[in-house]
Design an enzyme around this catalytic site. Structure first.
Site: not given
Length: 232
Positions: A64, A132
């Protein structure tokens, strides 16, 4: 498209995430345009199969866009997660075969996008991971759901909880990718494999994809919503 390139040849559409200066990172516009592209390909009778890849030699999709994540609120994060999940789910639910041709880094949301494709072919320079947790968050686009289904609970948890990156050979060994090929053969090999599928009956291909998908569609939908609530 601003962030994608879309070409079609011999009934095969190639969708390329085109932000090589940002390692093809997923921002809101990329997600939106991926949704537009898959909707158009779904409707196009001339397209019978799809290859998804990233521009440049360094990355498929490196995750992302962190600059967008840094300023979002929890509610905005959940909305972003749900929006991405809906788009990725359209790739997974497409009744035309979708192959991810993974060149270079395939991390975070990029790995989640590749897992939403029906098959994955990796170049020998590809690298995979769900990092993440190192940012204090969890995968929001389906990583906690699709990764265990592909590689098993134990291996998935090791990758999800450590955030470590693995190379293409290890990704093949654990079942994350179907094939590993030299980098200069990536798109030709993906095209050849898709060509074998398209040489069969199109209605049979669609029926097989539908039958496989139906086996876990509802439990998966519930699990994705849970992921969005926790990790968005």
């Amino acid at each position: 498209y601003t962030t994608l390139q879309l070409t079609t040849q011999d009934a095969i559409a190639t969708v390329t995430v085109n932000r090589p200066d940002k390692l093809n990172a997923l921002n809101g516009m990329v997600i939106d345009e991926l949704g537009q592209a898959i909707a158009a390909l779904e409707r196009d009778p001339a397209v019978r199969g799809v290859i998804l890849t990233g521009a440049g030699p360094k990355a498929f999709v490196a995750g992302a866009d962190i600059s967008e994540l840094a300023s979002q609120s929890p509610l905005e994060g959940k909305a972003r997660s749900l929006a991405g999940q809906a788009v990725f789910r359209r790739f997974e639910a497409l009744r035309k075969p979708v192959i991810a041709a993974v060149n270079g880094f395939c991390l975070g949301g990029g790995c989640e996008l590749a897992m939403a494709c029906h098959l994955r072919i990796a170049s020998d320079t590809a690298r995979f991971g769900q990092p993440e947790v190192k940012l204090g968050i969890g995968p929001g686009y389906g990583g906690t759901v699709r990764l265990p289904r592909l590689v098993g609970r134990g291996r998935a948890l090791e990758l999800l909880l450590t955030g470590e990156m693995i190379d293409a050979a290890e990704a093949w060994r654990i079942g994350l990718v179907n094939r590993v090929v030299p980098a200069d053969r990536l798109l030709p090999e993906a095209t050849a494999l898709l060509g074998k599928m398209l040489a069969t009956g199109p209605l049979a291909v669609a029926a097989v994809l539908e039958a496989v998908d139906a086996g876990f569609e509802m439990p998966q939908a519930e699990a994705l919503l849970l992921e969005a609530n926790h990790f968005g």
